[in-house]
Design a protein around this motif. Structure first.
Motif, mmCIF file in Angstrom:
data_model
loop_
_atom_site.group_PDB
_atom_site.id
_atom_site.type_symbol
_atom_site.label_atom_id
_atom_site.label_comp_id
_atom_site.label_asym_id
_atom_site.label_seq_id
_atom_site.Cartn_x
_atom_site.Cartn_y
_atom_site.Cartn_z
ATOM 1 N N TRP A 118 6.898 -8.147 3.353
ATOM 2 C CA TRP A 118 7.498 -7.054 4.106
ATOM 3 C C TRP A 118 6.179 -6.137 4.301
ATOM 4 C CZ3 TRP A 118 11.510 -7.569 6.523
ATOM 5 C CH2 TRP A 118 12.589 -8.526 5.986
ATOM 6 N N ASN A 119 5.402 -6.103 3.326
ATOM 7 C CA ASN A 119 4.180 -5.229 3.430
ATOM 8 C C ASN A 119 3.215 -5.911 4.575
ATOM 9 O OD1 ASN A 119 4.776 -3.456 1.553
ATOM 10 N ND2 ASN A 119 3.715 -4.655 -0.173
ATOM 11 N N GLN A 120 3.311 -6.978 4.984
ATOM 12 C CA GLN A 120 2.506 -7.583 5.948
ATOM 13 C C GLN A 120 2.987 -7.323 7.425
ATOM 14 O OE1 GLN A 120 2.645 -11.954 5.867
ATOM 15 N NE2 GLN A 120 1.502 -12.173 7.810
ATOM 16 N N TYR A 121 4.203 -7.252 7.432
ATOM 17 C CA TYR A 121 4.931 -6.962 8.825
ATOM 18 C C TYR A 121 5.381 -5.558 8.974
ATOM 19 C CZ TYR A 121 5.130 -11.959 9.327
ATOM 20 O OH TYR A 121 4.688 -13.111 9.489
ATOM 21 N N ARG A 122 5.419 -4.479 8.294
ATOM 22 C CA ARG A 122 5.976 -3.115 8.415
ATOM 23 C C ARG A 122 4.678 -2.513 9.046
ATOM 24 N NH1 ARG A 122 7.743 -2.909 2.365
ATOM 25 N NH2 ARG A 122 9.878 -3.166 2.682
ATOM 26 N N LYS A 123 5.143 -1.830 9.979
ATOM 27 C CA LYS A 123 4.353 -0.944 10.974
ATOM 28 C C LYS A 123 3.583 0.049 10.063
ATOM 29 C CE LYS A 123 4.111 1.389 15.535
ATOM 30 N NZ LYS A 123 4.825 1.973 16.531
ATOM 31 N N GLU A 124 4.354 0.569 9.122
ATOM 32 C CA GLU A 124 3.982 1.638 8.159
ATOM 33 C C GLU A 124 4.552 1.190 6.950
ATOM 34 O OE1 GLU A 124 6.428 5.419 9.543
ATOM 35 O OE2 GLU A 124 4.689 5.253 10.561
ATOM 36 N N ALA A 125 3.704 1.838 5.805
ATOM 37 C CA ALA A 125 4.586 1.654 4.510
ATOM 38 C C ALA A 125 5.848 2.416 4.197
ATOM 39 C CB ALA A 125 3.367 2.055 3.407
ATOM 40 N N LEU A 126 6.670 1.810 3.405
ATOM 41 C CA LEU A 126 8.053 2.598 3.163
ATOM 42 C C LEU A 126 7.597 3.962 2.557
ATOM 43 C CD1 LEU A 126 10.349 0.080 2.184
ATOM 44 C CD2 LEU A 126 10.199 0.929 4.433
ATOM 45 N N ASP A 127 8.072 5.110 3.156
ATOM 46 C CA ASP A 127 8.033 6.303 2.347
ATOM 47 C C ASP A 127 8.727 6.299 1.235
ATOM 48 O OD1 ASP A 127 10.610 6.887 3.284
ATOM 49 O OD2 ASP A 127 9.842 8.018 4.972
ATOM 50 N N GLN A 128 8.691 7.175 0.281
ATOM 51 C CA GLN A 128 9.450 7.541 -0.921
ATOM 52 C C GLN A 128 10.936 7.531 -0.709
ATOM 53 O OE1 GLN A 128 8.029 10.680 -3.157
ATOM 54 N NE2 GLN A 128 9.302 10.270 -5.052
ATOM 55 N N LYS A 129 11.376 7.998 0.402
ATOM 56 C CA LYS A 129 12.703 7.862 0.605
ATOM 57 C C LYS A 129 13.270 6.647 0.854
ATOM 58 C CE LYS A 129 16.060 11.041 3.197
ATOM 59 N NZ LYS A 129 16.124 12.094 4.437
ATOM 60 N N GLN A 178 14.836 11.612 3.374
ATOM 61 C CA GLN A 178 15.767 10.724 2.850
ATOM 62 C C GLN A 178 15.529 11.296 1.945
ATOM 63 O OE1 GLN A 178 18.585 10.150 5.553
ATOM 64 N NE2 GLN A 178 18.501 10.429 6.343
#
Length: 831
Positions: A411-422, A16
């Motif tokens: 959101w950090n609690q439920y995301r499967k993996e952290a958001l990438d920079q994109k 992205q």
């Protein structure tokens, strides 16, 4: 409206890390091998599509992946540095694969029949008493930068032997620059699903949409794919198809055993299915992974390849304690498919590659060629057979008031993996872009326009009130509107004024309402009206407002009555799956045609009615959504039922007559898998007591009393008798039945592709106490009225033609008098 929002985001947002591998698997004759199994070095599986193409992501640029296909030798492919596309050819085995099941029948069909026989035992919604789980979903509209050419088309011009001029002329280059940094659109959602008492409810705990401060409820409710793989109808992109494991599926699908694959330590049969009916759009096809022990579905890949190439993948985990496969992940993807013609969607043209001759010169690629929509959901925190009660189980979706205001910690609690920079960049850029371009306001503006309003500050201007025409008023010029949330969320004022150029009289209305309960959309309203209305017309108070650019039927109406009315009512959705209006009214009525009402020997040229009315619509099969702004019908389903009862109130506020009226309506609509549609409408009314002609029934006529067929050509109405003349029939009780069947569009010329609709209508009625109605001549419907016809809609630019024929006991002497030709117009937004 939901489709409007999602297609807008998908096709018009063209403004992205993992390493991605693409490729194609073929045989020795270079023919694609559909649904070949790709196994990566980290033991994850994917399959090729119907064209033999595949795509997967890996964390490392080194390593290998394995390609296998039934009847062919397995091949191990090593990953090479900087190589992103792999063309893999498999060699056919000389020995045949031994049969998995010994049977005279197709082994795949034998397995499918066992899947069908064991559905109730394997379906969590049948096997389990209750369950609940949470889901994290992320949806993006994006493109793969590596698939975009992105070269700069340049020409060099030298000036003074020193300066070089470069002309950049490449939208692909600009698009690649954008898509390398960000997604085009992105949204996240966390939901809790609860199942109990055979009902499934989704509660949206959090939602986040790039570029929007407030949730877009239409997008949240949009059903991209079926939640359950065991439903009789499988849904992709709000289109239902017969499920390949429905009870009648073996009559509609072909099945082929491809391979055996190990999933979660259990052996599964890999079965390819495809619809038997060959047509331009192939219908639903895909691969089912069937547990060899209990014949449950362990994985499913469903696909439709047409104008849009749509796929849905369901993955499951085996739960030993419950002895059941429970869904763990779903993936939904849309890319652009093929179509013979380009189409227009919401003002933009989407270009397609058609099935054309080999010497056809390829067109220049547009941004929509590279763009795709991807939605991925991950289920977690799963519990089985709990006794926790479900709050408001009649609601299909409930959105918490604070769902759109969750902090980043949520959101950090439920995301499967952290958001990438994109992904992070997407939120930042689209949020700022939305503010600068006022995208959220434009979407709100679009919602209002579709419903017939133009928002101007705190007031929504009513487009229906600006201009219209009828034979009594001539041109009716007016102005009307209602206050919006900018004025108040809990109080509203509405009204209109109009002037008829022919009758020279001003009409007006003024009303106000106060919100009693937001969750159930309960309003207390009051109004005063001085206006005219068509005689003997039926109006259901709970009917939804329908906005058209034109309203054709009133054009030729000449008989009206004038009324002044005080009204007070309560609107509410407090009863599940209903909407109701309870109203009290006092109305002074004066017929504007030659008519007297004979009541107990006294002739009335005007009269007063004080009435109480209850109107209710019940949609037992629809899904409803509770949002922070109220309750709405998120998925309209049939049949639906409307009932309205009106009772006069003797000796109250000078009421003149004692009567009651019962009106009802039942609607049914069935969409077929081949795109055709059947609609049924049953409507009736029964008047009890002493009711003037103005408030009886005319059975919806829409034909002019002119000499020739040509002179009678006018616009078609909505659910009206096109061959019945205005004021030809009146009834104190009637029943009306209509059936319509619409076929797919047929191609006559490239730009002439009408839809054919067959229509039949019939009605029976009776007039009690005909001696009470002095003045007009009319007939009754004791012997019934029948008409049938054919509509060719959307022949060109939305315009169409219809032809109708009147037959039966009320057929007219002259053949041509039984014929009506009508013009139709359908506003096409390209959806």
């Amino acid at each position: 409206m939901r489709l409007f929002c999602l297609l807008t985001l998908f096709f018009t947002l063209s403004i992205q890390a993992q390493f991605q591998i693409n490729g194609i698997v073929t045989d020795s004759n270079n023919k694609p091998l559909p649904f070949a199994t790709i196994t990566t070095s980290d033991n994850s599986n994917t399959i090729t599509d119907v064209d033999g193409k595949f795509i997967f992501k890996t964390l490392s640029k080194s390593g290998n992946f394995t390609v296998s296909y039934i009847g062919f030798q397995t091949k191990i492919v090593a990953l090479a540095e900087n190589k992103k596309f792999y063309s893999i050819s498999l060699i056919q085995k000389t020995d045949d694969l031994k049969e998995v099941i010994v049977s005279n029948e197709n082994p795949a069909l034998t397995i499918i029949k066992k899947v069908i026989a064991n559905k109730n035992n394997n379906n969590p919604q049948k096997r389990l008493k209750s369950f609940d789980y949470k889901t994290y979903n992320k949806l993006i509209v994006t493109a793969n930068p590596d698939s975009i050419d992105g070269r700069i088309d340049s020409s060099a011009v030298y000036k003074d032997l020193n300066k070089k001029k470069i002309n950049i002329d490449s939208s692909d280059y600009k698009f690649k620059e954008i898509i390398t940094k960000q997604h085009l659109f992105q949204t996240e959602k966390v939901s809790q699903y609860q199942f109990g008492n055979n009902k499934l409810k989704e509660t949206v705990l959090g939602t986040k949409i790039a570029g929007f401060k407030n949730p877009i409820y239409e997008v949240i409710a949009f059903n991209l794919q079926s939640i359950s793989i065991y439903d009789n109808k499988y849904e992709l992109f709000e289109t239902k198809y017969e499920n390949p494991i429905s009870n009648t599926a073996p009559a509609s699908y072909n099945y082929k055993l491809l391979d055996t694959v190990n999933i979660k330590g259990r052996e599964t049969f890999m079965i390819y299915f495809k619809n038997k009916h060959k047509r331009k759009t192939s219908g639903l096809e895909g691969v089912l992974y069937i547990d060899s022990q209990n014949f449950a579905i362990a994985k499913a890949v469903m696909r439709i390849k047409g104008v849009l190439d749509i796929s849905g993948i369901h993955e499951f985990n085996y739960v030993p304690n419950e002895k059941i496969w429970f869904q763990s992940n779903t993936t939904f993807k849309i890319v652009k498919g093929k179509n013979d013609d380009d189409i227009k969607i919401l003002g933009g043209t989407i270009q397609f590659d058609g099935d054309v001759a080999e010497d056809f010169e390829p067109r220049k690629k547009a941004a929509s060629d590279f763009t795709y929509l991807l939605s991925e959901s991950n289920n977690f925190d799963i519990h089985y057979n709990l006794e926790t009660p479900i709050k408001n189980p009649s609601l299909y979706i409930e959105i918490k008031d604070d769902a759109g205001k969750k902090p980043e910690e949520f959101w950090n609690q439920y995301r499967k993996e952290a958001l990438d920079q994109k992904s992070q960049k997407t939120y930042q850029l689209l949020d700022s872009l939305s503010v600068s371009r006022r995208i959220e306001k434009r979407l709100g503006f679009g919602r209002k326009i579709i419903n017939g309003y133009i928002p101007i500050g705190p007031v929504d201007l009513d487009l229906k009130k600006i201009i219209s025409y009828n034979n009594y008023e001539g041109f009716r010029l007016g102005l009307g509107g209602i206050t919006n949330d900018k004025f108040s969320k809990n109080f509203r004022i509405e009204g209109y004024t109009a002037y008829g150029t022919k009758d020279g009289v001003v009409k007006y209305n003024l009303g106000a309402g106060v919100l009693l309960d937001k969750n159930t959309n309960t309003w207390l309203n009051g109004s005063y009206t001085d206006d005219i209305r068509e005689i003997a017309s039926t109006v259901f108070a709970v009917d939804k407002r329908v906005f058209k650019i034109y309203d054709p039927r009133p054009i030729n109406i000449s008989t009206f009555y004038h009324y002044t009315s005080w009204k007070a009512n309560v609107q509410t959705k407090i009863i599940p799956k209903t909407e109701a209006v309870l109203e009290l009214a006092r109305t002074e009525i004066e017929p504007k045609f030659d008519y007297l009402f004979n009541y107990n020997g006294q002739l009335y040229s005007s009269y007063i009615m004080t009435t109480a009315m209850l109107s209710i619509v019940w949609a037992p099969f629809s899904d409803f959504m509770q949002t922070p702004t109220g309750r709405t019908e998120s998925d309209k389903r049939f049949p639906r039922f409307t009932l309205q009862y009106t009772q006069s109130l003797p000796n109250v506020l000078d009421n003149d007559f004692n009567f009651g009226k019962i009106d009802f309506k039942t609607e049914y609509e069935k969409k077929y898998l081949n795109g055709q549609k059947t609609s049924l409408l049953l409507q009736g009314g029964y008047a009890l007591g002493d009711v003037p002609l103005t408030h009886l029934y005319n059975t919806m006529p829409n034909n002019l009393t002119k000499e020739t067929v040509i002179q009678r050509i006018t616009f078609a109405g909505r659910n009206s008798f096109e061959t019945m003349f205005f004021n030809e029939f009146f009834s104190s009780q009637y029943i009306f039945f209509q059936v319509k069947h619409g076929f797919n569009r047929i191609k006559i010329l490239k730009k002439v592709r009408p839809t054919i609709v067959l229509v039949s209508r019939m009605a029976w009625g009776n007039m009690e106490k005909p001696e009470q109605h002095v003045g007009p001549e009319y007939k009754t419907l004791d012997k019934g009225f029948f008409e049938s016809g054919i509509e060719l809609n959307k022949i060109y630019k939305g315009f169409g033609l219809g032809g109708f024929y009147r037959y039966g006991p009320n057929q007219l002497m002259k053949f041509e008098d039984n014929i009506a030709v009508k013009i139709s117009y359908v506003l096409d937004l390209g959806l």
